[in-house]
Every structure is written in structure tokens, then in C-alpha cells.
Design a protein around this motif. Structure first.
Motif, PDB file in Angstrom:
ATOM      1  N   LEU A   1     105.894  16.985  38.688  1.00  0.00           N
ATOM      2  CA  LEU A   1     105.968  17.702  37.417  1.00  0.00           C
ATOM      3  C   LEU A   1     104.642  17.723  36.681  1.00  0.00           C
ATOM      4  O   LEU A   1     104.355  18.654  35.935  1.00  0.00           O
ATOM      5  N   ASN A   2     103.836  16.690  36.847  1.00  0.00           N
ATOM      6  CA  ASN A   2     102.529  16.636  36.179  1.00  0.00           C
ATOM      7  C   ASN A   2     101.508  17.394  37.011  1.00  0.00           C
ATOM      8  O   ASN A   2     100.995  16.872  37.999  1.00  0.00           O
ATOM      9  N   GLN A   3     101.230  18.599  36.627  1.00  0.00           N
ATOM     10  CA  GLN A   3     100.321  19.424  37.412  1.00  0.00           C
ATOM     11  C   GLN A   3      99.524  20.357  36.498  1.00  0.00           C
ATOM     12  O   GLN A   3      99.994  20.744  35.422  1.00  0.00           O
ATOM     13  N   PRO A   4      98.340  20.712  36.903  1.00  0.00           N
ATOM     14  CA  PRO A   4      97.553  21.683  36.141  1.00  0.00           C
ATOM     15  C   PRO A   4      98.090  23.099  36.368  1.00  0.00           C
ATOM     16  O   PRO A   4      99.044  23.291  37.116  1.00  0.00           O
ATOM     17  N   HIS A   5      97.482  24.054  35.729  1.00  0.00           N
ATOM     18  CA  HIS A   5      97.869  25.453  35.943  1.00  0.00           C
ATOM     19  C   HIS A   5      97.362  25.904  37.316  1.00  0.00           C
ATOM     20  O   HIS A   5      96.179  25.809  37.604  1.00  0.00           O
ATOM     21  N   LEU A   6      98.252  26.411  38.138  1.00  0.00           N
ATOM     22  CA  LEU A   6      97.906  26.922  39.459  1.00  0.00           C
ATOM     23  C   LEU A   6      98.310  28.383  39.520  1.00  0.00           C
ATOM     24  O   LEU A   6      99.470  28.728  39.281  1.00  0.00           O
ATOM     25  N   ILE A   7      97.347  29.243  39.857  1.00  0.00           N
ATOM     26  CA  ILE A   7      97.559  30.685  39.754  1.00  0.00           C
ATOM     27  C   ILE A   7      97.209  31.363  41.083  1.00  0.00           C
ATOM     28  O   ILE A   7      96.188  31.066  41.696  1.00  0.00           O
ATOM     29  N   ILE A   8      98.069  32.280  41.505  1.00  0.00           N
ATOM     30  CA  ILE A   8      97.800  33.092  42.691  1.00  0.00           C
ATOM     31  C   ILE A   8      96.994  34.309  42.252  1.00  0.00           C
ATOM     32  O   ILE A   8      97.483  35.127  41.459  1.00  0.00           O
ATOM     33  N   ALA A   9      95.770  34.423  42.727  1.00  0.00           N
ATOM     34  CA  ALA A   9      94.917  35.537  42.306  1.00  0.00           C
ATOM     35  C   ALA A   9      93.739  35.678  43.255  1.00  0.00           C
ATOM     36  O   ALA A   9      93.515  34.847  44.141  1.00  0.00           O
ATOM     37  N   ASP A  10      92.980  36.743  43.044  1.00  0.00           N
ATOM     38  CA  ASP A  10      91.820  37.106  43.849  1.00  0.00           C
ATOM     39  C   ASP A  10      90.554  36.771  43.064  1.00  0.00           C
ATOM     40  O   ASP A  10      90.393  37.225  41.929  1.00  0.00           O
ATOM     41  N   ALA A  11      89.670  36.003  43.655  1.00  0.00           N
ATOM     42  CA  ALA A  11      88.442  35.582  42.966  1.00  0.00           C
ATOM     43  C   ALA A  11      87.550  36.758  42.595  1.00  0.00           C
ATOM     44  O   ALA A  11      86.737  36.652  41.666  1.00  0.00           O
ATOM     45  N   GLU A  12      87.687  37.877  43.296  1.00  0.00           N
ATOM     46  CA  GLU A  12      86.874  39.045  42.965  1.00  0.00           C
ATOM     47  C   GLU A  12      87.432  39.802  41.761  1.00  0.00           C
ATOM     48  O   GLU A  12      86.729  40.638  41.178  1.00  0.00           O
ATOM     49  N   ASN A  13      88.679  39.533  41.423  1.00  0.00           N
ATOM     50  CA  ASN A  13      89.349  40.245  40.321  1.00  0.00           C
ATOM     51  C   ASN A  13      90.107  39.227  39.470  1.00  0.00           C
ATOM     52  O   ASN A  13      91.337  39.152  39.517  1.00  0.00           O
ATOM     53  N   LEU A  14      89.376  38.446  38.708  1.00  0.00           N
ATOM     54  CA  LEU A  14      89.970  37.330  37.981  1.00  0.00           C
ATOM     55  C   LEU A  14      90.855  37.817  36.828  1.00  0.00           C
ATOM     56  O   LEU A  14      90.430  38.648  36.018  1.00  0.00           O
ATOM     57  N   PRO A  15      92.063  37.269  36.713  1.00  0.00           N
ATOM     58  CA  PRO A  15      92.999  37.697  35.665  1.00  0.00           C
ATOM     59  C   PRO A  15      92.863  36.880  34.380  1.00  0.00           C
ATOM     60  O   PRO A  15      93.834  36.371  33.837  1.00  0.00           O
TER      61      PRO A  15
END
Length: 211
Positions: free
Chosen positions: A118-132
Motif C-alpha cells: 500500500l505504501n507506494q509512490p505515484h506510478l504512471i504508464i506513459a511515454d517519455a517522449e510525450n510526458l503527461p
């Protein structure tokens, strides 16, 4: 069958944007793994591997070398680009850093979440060339053994520059320019279709020219 067809069409279709085939291979990499448990299992212990002492030691030493160069402190905001199983993101969080792990492959992040609980940082699925992300939000960006997988590196650097604050740093830990000549790298590229092209400091200078 659909995954296999999409994979073959992606490689044959010259109309796709350069580099998209590599990204597709990263996204679907786990579909090509023979033994998923053995492949992802080490992610549950990352960065530790009880059967590979030197592998674990190199990871820990590499991360330790990054800390002074990042110029961060408690409360800093760090983007961990290409975080994989996200042990680096987790360690940042445990040091009081606001860390965001970014990875293009969902499975790696799922394994990281299992390890962290449960203790976790924000993890995001994304493309490094198009940062959200909005402009100017991060104090630093870490690419730990990840930037050599990116097809359009100048574009990724421009994306990094956009999301960094006015005074921010990008730190890359990379295997070097001869990486793609390594027998293991060639085997990985052939089997999985991912990019394993190394870089030198002169290459990095080209990526940042004009920024």
C-alpha cells in the motif's frame, strides 16, 4: 493471434512513425516471454538478487552515485523516467522525495506495486517522449538504465526540459556506446524487438543541442 498480427503489421507498415515499433515492443514485451514468473520474479525483490551479488551491488552503487548529482532534498519532486519495477522510485519516496515513476509497460509497474504494497509512490504508464505533466513541476529527472530504450531521444530531452523547473537536472545512468554490440543486447533486440542502442557523452550533447 491479434497481438501477433499487430506486432507483424507494426514492423511491416512503413507509414508508422519512426520508433513506434520499438515502443510497441516495449508495451507488449511480456507477451514474448517464455516463463513470465521467472522473468518478472526478480522485480519483487528489486534491486536485490540473492543469486547475483554483483548485479545487486552495481544497482545500489549506481543509484548512490546519482544522489549528489540530482541536487535534491526532502520535499523535492523527481520524475523517475523508465522506472521499470520502480525500486528507484520507491527509494526516493522512503527518503522523503515526491517521486513519480513513469514506465511504458504496465506489467513492470504492477510487479512494483506488489512489492511495495500500500505504501507506494505515484506510478504512471506513459511515454517519455510525450510526458503527461504540466510545465515546470519537477526539480530533477532520473533515467536509470532506461534512456537507451527511447527511440526519439532529442524529443524526450525536450519533454524533460519542459517539465523541469527553471533550475533542474537530468541524470542518466547508461551502459555506454558499445551496448548494442553486446551479445546479450543483440539477443534481446532480436527476440523482443526493443531498442538497445547505447550512447556516449557526445551523443547526449546532440540530444540537448538547441534546448
Amino acid at each position: 493471434v491479434k497481438n501477433l498480427m499487430d506486432y507483424s503489421i507494426g514492423w511491416a507498415d512503413t507509414s508508422v512513425k519512426a520508433g513506434d515499433n520499438y515502443k510497441n515492443s516495449e508495451i507488449t514485451l511480456l507477451n514474448k516471454v517464455d516463463d513470465l514468473g521467472s522473468f518478472t520474479g526478480p522485480g519483487l525483490l528489486s534491486p536485490f538478487n540473492p543469486y547475483e551479488f554483483h548485479h545487486s551491488a552495481e544497482f545500489i552503487r549506481g543509484f548512490s552515485n546519482c544522489i549528489p548529482s540530482l541536487n535534491i532534498n526532502v520535499g523535492s519532486y523527481v520524475l523517475d523516467s523508465g522506472s521499470g519495477y520502480s525500486w528507484t522510485t520507491e527509494w526516493f519516496m522512503k527518503m522523503g522525495v515526491h517521486a513519480v515513476g513513469l514506465e511504458i509497460n504496465r506489467t513492470y509497474l504492477d510487479v512494483g506495486r506488489r512489492r511495495m504494497g500500500l505504501n507506494q509512490p505515484h506510478l504512471i504508464i506513459a511515454d517519455a517522449e510525450n510526458l503527461p505533466f504540466a510545465d515546470g513541476v519537477f526539480d530533477a529527472i532520473l533515467g536509470f538504465d532506461a534512456f537507451h530504450h527511447i527511440p526519439d531521444r532529442p524529443k524526450a530531452m525536450r519533454a524533460f526540459e519542459r517539465v523541469l523547473k527553471n533550475i533542474g537536472r537530468v541524470v542518466l545512468v547508461e551502459p555506454g556506446g558499445a551496448h548494442e554490440m553486446n551479445a546479450i543486447s543483440q539477443s534481446v533486440m532480436q527476440k523482443y524487438g526493443t531498442m538497445e542502442i547505447g550512447m556516449e557523452l557526445s551523443d547526449v550533447q546532440m540530444y540537448i543541442d538547441g534546448i
